[in-house]
Design a protein around this motif. Structure first.
Motif: not given
Length: 128
Positions: A103-128
């Motif tokens: 469960q802990e491994k699953k939770r960490r993977a989910k958090e990591n995915l959220e971080r990556k998603k957030h990072f991509k959104e930030m990059l998209q905002l910077d391009k505009k």
């Protein structure tokens, strides 16, 4: 009462209840599943019953009847230990720890995915 098996052959040996041959009823039956003629003609599947508790284990993991006997006894011993000791059993504690780790491994993977998603959104905002 003479112990038959002290601990199952796992990575970490548990303090399991001992079994005696007198408490066991063993049968060799034909296995099922894939394997064709090798499975259909040989009686190398072991059915092991612990008479006092009524627990039955069926083992057909290998082609060797001797290996299946050994594996069946290990599995049965763990099940009998869990049956009599319940939550105090080492097998139960190991299973709980493994579940928690998963469960802990699953939770960490989910958090990591959220971080990556957030990072991509930030990059998209910077391009505009």
């Amino acid at each position: 009462r003479v112990p038959l098996l002290q601990a199952a052959g796992k990575k970490n040996s548990f303090d399991l209840l001992g079994l005696t041959e007198a408490e066991l009823k063993e049968q060799f039956v034909r296995g099922d599943g894939p394997g064709g003629q090798a499975t259909n003609k040989t009686n190398n599947c072991v059915v092991l019953k612990h008479i006092p508790s009524g627990i039955v284990v069926k083992c057909h993991q290998t082609r060797s009847a001797e290996q299946n006997r050994k594996i069946a006894r290990e599995i049965l011993q763990e099940k009998v230990d869990l049956f009599y000791k319940g939550e105090d059993s080492d097998v139960f504690k190991e299973k709980k720890a493994s579940e928690k780790k998963k469960q802990e491994k699953k939770r960490r993977a989910k958090e990591n995915l959220e971080r990556k998603k957030h990072f991509k959104e930030m990059l998209q905002l910077d391009k505009k």
